[in-house]
Design an enzyme around this catalytic site. Structure first.
Site, PDB file in Angstrom:
ATOM      1  N   GLU A 173       0.838  -1.213   0.000  1.00  0.00           N
ATOM      2  CA  GLU A 173       0.000   0.000   0.000  1.00  0.00           C
ATOM      3  C   GLU A 173       0.868   1.256   0.000  1.00  0.00           C
ATOM      4  O   GLU A 173       0.724   2.144   0.842  1.00  0.00           O
ATOM      5  CB  GLU A 173      -0.986  -0.003   1.186  1.00  0.00           C
ATOM      6  CG  GLU A 173      -1.975  -1.144   1.089  1.00  0.00           C
ATOM      7  CD  GLU A 173      -3.224  -0.997   1.950  1.00  0.00           C
ATOM      8  OE1 GLU A 173      -3.284  -0.102   2.802  1.00  0.00           O
ATOM      9  OE2 GLU A 173      -4.150  -1.809   1.761  1.00  0.00           O
ATOM     10  N   GLU A 303      -5.165  -8.757  -0.188  1.00  0.00           N
ATOM     11  CA  GLU A 303      -5.996  -8.381   0.972  1.00  0.00           C
ATOM     12  C   GLU A 303      -7.439  -8.295   0.501  1.00  0.00           C
ATOM     13  O   GLU A 303      -7.774  -7.427  -0.321  1.00  0.00           O
ATOM     14  CB  GLU A 303      -5.544  -7.048   1.578  1.00  0.00           C
ATOM     15  CG  GLU A 303      -4.208  -7.158   2.288  1.00  0.00           C
ATOM     16  CD  GLU A 303      -3.829  -5.915   3.080  1.00  0.00           C
ATOM     17  OE1 GLU A 303      -4.729  -5.211   3.571  1.00  0.00           O
ATOM     18  OE2 GLU A 303      -2.613  -5.669   3.199  1.00  0.00           O
TER      19      GLU A 303
HETATM   20  O1  AHR Z   1      -5.486  -5.694   6.877  1.00  0.00           O
HETATM   21  C1  AHR Z   1      -5.421  -4.513   7.615  1.00  0.00           C
HETATM   22  C2  AHR Z   1      -4.745  -3.384   6.850  1.00  0.00           C
HETATM   23  O2  AHR Z   1      -5.512  -3.069   5.724  1.00  0.00           O
HETATM   24  C3  AHR Z   1      -3.396  -3.690   6.287  1.00  0.00           C
HETATM   25  O3  AHR Z   1      -2.372  -3.511   7.204  1.00  0.00           O
HETATM   26  C4  AHR Z   1      -3.268  -2.697   5.178  1.00  0.00           C
HETATM   27  O4  AHR Z   1      -2.427  -3.162   4.142  1.00  0.00           O
HETATM   28  C5  AHR Z   1      -4.694  -2.465   4.753  1.00  0.00           C
HETATM   29  O5  AHR Z   1      -4.996  -1.126   4.685  1.00  0.00           O
END
Ligand code: AHR
Length: 501
Positions: A173, A303
């Site tokens: 990210e 994610e």
């Molecule tokens: O999964 C929680 C958070 O969500 C992670 O650390 C980040 O990559 C995303 O914003």
């Protein structure tokens, strides 16, 4: 009646097992307590890993585990997590609750966890606040087999042999918590950092994951590919995957909404948002196709999951939430989408494995429960490494409340190496059963196995007092016909049917 047509002669892709991957970050009780309790704990463990958690996860055939973050990854300095535990440097976990991270779970512990799970390792490196040298030396420490100060250090710390690292993320990210970079700036940094992620073992090359977009940021995808995609002869190994992050927040990022207290409108709103994954995969893929028509780069949705307001009374920085029948359906809808896009989606990781966001397991002290999402991941394990079959539905109605409409049923179908067909179906209706006629092109199949995850209450979930309220149960509501079979999907259900020739 809904009809499901299956052309079992037409394999349209291969479902990589890694689509069924998991993610564990140094966040809340995800690793500490949830997985790692230390060798001296009263909770039964093997080398510090909870035996109940590891044995439940093994039943899912976990193919890959992503670690150490998430946002944590871009603040993590790997040298703090090796050597004698009592002298490991402590740090503040600024992203997640400001708690002290004692670094007792580090590289050696992660490798031990993956050994116990029998899964591939996906390590996310620190581009945001770490140096190229630091990233490069971590790779050397883990994977080099020759003589060097770092391999000596690894041996001194108890592991003479190198490990393999199958996947390595070059930042996380980086448009946000990983450095607030522009796509052009990140992409140039990616080019530089990835150069020093060396393949010390040519027989086990490291596959590199470039940081992709947040949700519908198509500009990021395009600019990163324009800057970092290498068309030249050195393209192989330069960028193997481009990531995508997408979470279902029923009411948006700021409000999110309760994990357990919701009405039918919010049910459809949530499922509608889960279905949005299809649009995201299609549109990011279309951009990737412009640069990479042969699909050499995989999409890595590392994610995904439903992210609600954390459970009342828990640390808001720990992201601990319950998991209901709604989450079972969100998992099923999403996995059906990934299966159907297996030509491009090659890796995915549910966020997160234990005690954080849409977990498969929850723990409380020595107790552990399986969530509805766990049971769906268990049913879907049969799709791992199978071939996707051509399939389509007819007669599906749009259902829902107000603007929040969804198709009544979604599905995906695969065939394994033994010719067994796995059908997974999801009935999105909050209150109505649905008959589905399954029609393979050839007749002559019998039902090998069938199971269901459902409950008459859409908020139903498992607790430490009642751990089996929502679980995978045998499914018997089907009748064979001359050509295929007719099944009745209960309202709010996920059904698995395996057909044997
Ligand atoms: O999964 C929680 C958070 O969500 C992670 O650390 C980040 O990559 C995303 O914003």
């Amino acid at each position: 009646m809904v009809k499901l047509f299956i052309n079992e002669e037409n394999k349209t892709g291969h479902i990589e097992p890694e689509i069924y991957g998991h993610f564990s970050e140094h966040l809340g009780r995800g690793i500490y307590e949830g997985i790692y309790v230390g060798e001296d704990s009263d909770i039964p463990n093997e080398n510090g890993m909870r035996t109940d958690v590891v044995s439940a996860l093994k039943e899912l055939h976990v193919p890959l585990l992503r670690w150490p973050g998430g946002c944590f990854a871009d603040e993590y300095h790997w040298r703090d997590g090796i050597g004698a535990k009592e002298s490991r440097k402590k740090m503040v976990n600024t992203n997640w609750g400001g708690v002290v991270e004692d670094n007792s779970f580090g590289t050696h512990e992660f490798m031990e966890l993956c050994r116990q799970l029998g899964c591939k390792k996906y390590i996310n490196g620190n581009l945001g606040s770490g140096t190229v040298q630091e990233m490069s030396e971590w790779i050397e420490y883990m994977t080099f087999s020759g003589v060097s100060p770092l391999t000596d250090l690894r041996a001194k710390n108890g592991h003479e042999e190198p490990w393999t690292v199958e996947y390595f993320g070059v930042g996380n990210e980086n448009w946000g918590c990983g450095g607030n970079m522009t796509p052009e700036y990140y992409a140039n940094e990616y080019r530089r950092y990835q150069t020093f992620v060396r393949d010390y073992n040519p027989d086990a090359p490291i596959r590199k994951v470039c940081c992709g977009a947040n949700v519908a940021d198509y500009y990021w995808t395009r600019r990163v590919l324009e800057t970092a995609f290498d068309h030249g002869e050195h393209a192989h190994g330069f960028m193997d995957y481009l990531s995508l992050h997408y979470y279902v927040h029923p009411f948006g990022w700021d409000v999110k909404g309760s994990a357990t207290d919701f009405d039918a409108e919010v049910w459809y709103r949530s499922l509608n948002k889960a279905l949005y994954m299809d649009t995201l995969v299609r549109r990011h893929s279309a951009i990737m196709d412009e640069f990479d028509p042969d699909k050499k780069i995989g999409m890595c949705v590392d994610e995904w999951g439903a992210w609600y307001t954390c459970e009342p009374g828990t640390n808001p920085g720990f992201l601990y939430q319950q998991n209901t029948v709604r989450d079972a359906l969100i998992a099923s809808i999403t996995l059906n989408i990934f299966n159907k896009h297996c030509d491009r989606v090659k890796i995915a990781a549910l966020a997160q494995m234990v005690n954080v966001i849409q977990s498969v397991l929850l723990t409380e002290g020595a107790q552990m429960i399986k969530t509805p999402t766990y049971h769906v991941m268990h049913m879907y394990r049969y799709h791992q490494d199978a071939d996707l079959l051509e399939s389509s539905l007819s007669g599906v109605n749009q259902i829902g409340i107000g603007e929040w409409t969804v198709p009544g049923v979604t599905e995906s179908v695969s065939k394994d190496a033994n010719g067994v067909i796995t059908v997974t179906l999801c009935n999105l209706s909050a209150d109505a059963a649905e008959e589905v006629e399954i029609l393979p092109v050839n007749s002559g199949y019998s039902v090998l196995e069938a199971s269901v995850v459902t409950h008459c209450e859409i908020h139903a979930h498992n607790t430490f007092d009642e751990p089996e309220v929502v679980s995978e149960k045998a499914f018997t509501d089907y009748r064979m016909k001359e050509r295929g079979l007719v099944i009745t999907l209960p309202a709010a259900s996920v059904v698995l049917i395996r057909l044997k020739p």
